[in-house]
Design a protein around this motif. Structure first.
Motif, mmCIF file in Angstrom:
data_model
loop_
_atom_site.group_PDB
_atom_site.id
_atom_site.type_symbol
_atom_site.label_atom_id
_atom_site.label_comp_id
_atom_site.label_asym_id
_atom_site.label_seq_id
_atom_site.Cartn_x
_atom_site.Cartn_y
_atom_site.Cartn_z
ATOM 1 N N ASN A 1 0.802 -1.232 0.000
ATOM 2 C CA ASN A 1 0.000 0.000 0.000
ATOM 3 C C ASN A 1 0.834 1.282 0.000
ATOM 4 N N ILE B 1 -1.757 4.176 7.492
ATOM 5 C CA ILE B 1 -2.569 3.319 6.613
ATOM 6 C C ILE B 1 -1.759 2.640 5.518
ATOM 7 N N VAL C 1 -7.585 10.282 7.858
ATOM 8 C CA VAL C 1 -7.515 9.252 6.828
ATOM 9 C C VAL C 1 -7.572 7.893 7.517
ATOM 10 N N ARG D 1 -8.872 3.438 6.659
ATOM 11 C CA ARG D 1 -8.982 2.435 5.615
ATOM 12 C C ARG D 1 -10.159 1.541 5.960
ATOM 13 N N VAL E 1 -8.988 3.269 0.827
ATOM 14 C CA VAL E 1 -8.730 4.453 1.631
ATOM 15 C C VAL E 1 -9.977 5.325 1.743
#
Lengths: 263, 321
Positions: free
Chosen positions: B2, B30, B119, B121, B126
């Motif tokens: 990621n 994330i 932010v 996930r 996302v």
């Protein structure tokens, strides 16, 4: 010379602004729609130049729902010569890239020597549109001008950036955005309001725009898009303790801050 | 793994732009933070090392030092995005950060999420959070497919990453030759103040029209210094010339979300509240009991600021010992 000023109809920040909790879109019926003030400043800058230089045509451009023409009418009343209104139901909920593509295509169709826009809207607060348009139109872009000087073939000014300011200039055609530091916009005079009714407003839909000239597809699902997943209203903040100073308020605030470990 | 790409245009005054540590911290929460740094050749090694110290596991560098504005840095960011193929691109929402985000989005035709404050996930990818209409709404958004380019509101994210061992890789960039504006000169703001940055400060003392004059606005500065706070102002105080426009808090100024917001002589017009009502604790001092600021204050004091503020400053000094 043709100067195109972008105006964005937004919910009035002097009132309560509402998001529709079903669709996530702005509830346009809930508050009055006005031109974003920063757009009025951009228009003021264009009009001042037109008054000085002569042979300058000022056009206002909006992408907005069909019923929000009053914003463009105000731009005409302030002194713009004509208006272009892109309205299409297929644009409801358009994201930044789609909006930039549509505005860029409309600018291609209208033609321009200089595009002036506000640096950020009060509703979206993104502050990215001018940079996107410069890219899509392959024109020099200058964001956040605090002053600007327009000549027959260039634009020059002071750009407020991180930690200082830059003196920047660009050959026309160019795209610039301006900040709150620019002079206050004029109020439309009664004569301006009357004249505005006779000025042309060109109505365009997606089908009228040369989207291919800016590399955009007519079908918006052809590209990835930003979508809203959820929207929730934050519970309103409630008032805490209100006291009236009896000579010891400074001490009491200090104690309050100490108790909350804020001092 | 990621990959999350963090765009770091060098600040014109030197150094990395503000918000770098939190952008890399958010990326690390994330995914794998990879930074791309642009700037003058002689500054790049140090900037890259700084990015690594904030937790970027790999740092791509590209020399951008000519007088051309915007386009050359965008060439580098585009090259980095095509190389890294990130799931998300994060950019601190400073002036140069927004410029970079807008240009990259236009080139990649990639969706933008502007002014995000968080932010996370979920199982589909996302998800970013926004605080809309001055904090009246919490909104979540995502891209239909990637990459999503997100500008991050400064001071909104507490995540910080562990320092990484520098892995610096110069980027191969093909100049696009796009038309660009020319920078004639740059003048840094002469900052003599050692006060914290308004955008990221944990404590803010703000003054309004109630201060009455530029000289009397010094009361705000003294109180701010006692608290180690940044100085803010209402639009009315800025328009009256009491304080520099960069101090303006509100709809048309900076949006802030500090632990403490102390409003002095500010009535709290809706446009001011839109820029500060997400503060954790709000204290207000104003002589008008019906001022709207009191509707959202945790502690509201009705009275004369010219007696209360000096007393408060002295009391805080006394507590410091």
């Amino acid at each position: 010379m043709k100067i195109v000023v972008l105006l964005k109809p937004v919910p009035d920040t002097y009132g309560q602004r509402v998001l529709d909790l079903e669709t996530g879109l702005a509830d346009r019926a809930a508050s009055e729609t006005v031109i974003d003030e920063i757009g009025e400043r951009a228009l003021e800058a264009a009009l001042r130049h037109a008054e000085q230089a002569g042979d300058v045509e000022v056009v206002v451009l909006s992408m907005a729902p069909a019923d929000s023409q009053s914003a463009l009418r105000k731009g005409l009343a302030m002194g713009a010569a004509s208006a272009v209104h892109v309205a299409d139901e297929r644009l409801a909920g358009a994201d930044y890239v789609r909006t930039a593509e549509v505005l860029a295509a409309a600018l291609r169709k209208t033609g321009f020597d200089l595009v002036i826009t506000g640096d950020a809207s009060t509703d979206g607060t993104g502050g990215v549109m001018a940079a996107m348009l410069a890219e899509l139109l392959d024109a020099p872009g200058i964001t956040r001008l605090e002053s600007l000087e327009i000549t027959a073939d260039a634009v020059r000014g002071t750009r407020a950036t991180d930690g200082g300011s830059m003196v920047v200039q660009a050959a026309l055609p160019a795209v610039v955005s301006v900040t709150e530091a620019l002079p206050d916009p004029r109020f439309p005079a009664l004569r301006g309001i009357m004249n505005a009714k006779k000025k042309p407003v060109e109505q365009l839909t997606l089908d009228d725009l040369p989207l291919d000239e800016v590399g955009a597809a007519l079908d918006e699902t052809a590209s990835p898009r930003s979508i809203m997943l959820s929207v929730a209203e934050r519970p309103p903040r409630s008032a805490g303790t209100i006291i009236t100073d009896e000579g010891d308020a400074g001490e009491r605030i200090a104690a309050f801050l100490a108790e909350r470990r804020l001092a | 793994m990621n990959p999350i790409l963090v765009l770091l245009p060098a600040a014109p005054a030197g150094g990395l732009i503000a918000g770098t540590a939190e952008a890399i911290g958010a990326a690390a929460s994330i995914g794998t933070p990879i930074a791309v740094v642009t700037g003058p050749a002689d500054a790049l090694p140090e900037l890259a090392e700084q990015a690594a110290s904030f937790g970027a596991v790999r740092v791509h560098t590209a020399v951008v030092e000519g007088p051309e504005l915007g386009a050359p840095a965008a060439d580098a960011f585009e090259a980095a995005a095509r190389l890294v193929q990130p799931e998300l691109v994060l950019v601190p929402a400073t002036v140069e950060g927004r410029e970079a985000a807008g240009r990259l989005a236009a080139r990649l035709r990639a969706p933008i999420a502007a002014d995000i404050v968080g932010v996370t996930r979920d199982e589909q990818g996302v998800v970013v959070r926004h605080s809309v209409y001055g904090g009246a709404y919490d909104v979540e958004s995502a891209a239909t497919y990637g990459p999503l380019i997100a500008t991050m509101r400064l001071g909104s994210i507490d995540d910080r990453a562990e320092a990484a061992t520098p892995d610096v890789q110069p980027l191969e960039v093909t100049a696009s030759g796009r038309r660009a504006a020319t920078i004639e000169r740059f003048e840094p703001v002469t900052q003599v103040s050692t006060r914290p940055d308004l955008r990221t400060a944990k404590r803010i003392v703000s003054g309004g029209r109630g201060l009455g004059s530029k000289e009397q606005f010094a009361l705000i500065e003294q109180l701010a210094d006692t608290l180690g706070a940044a100085v803010g102002a209402s639009r009315a105080a800025v328009d009256a010339g009491y304080v520099d426009p960069s101090a303006q808090v509100g709809q048309t100024g900076t949006s802030v979300s500090p632990d403490l917001y102390l409003a002095v002589g500010i009535s709290g017009a809706i446009q001011h509240r839109a820029g500060m009502q997400t503060a954790k604790t709000i204290v207000a001092i104003d002589r008008d009991a019906s001022a709207p600021i009191f509707e959202i204050a945790d502690l509201g004091v009705v009275g004369d600021l010219f007696t209360i503020v000096p007393q408060l400053t002295a009391a805080l000094e006394a507590r410091k010992g």
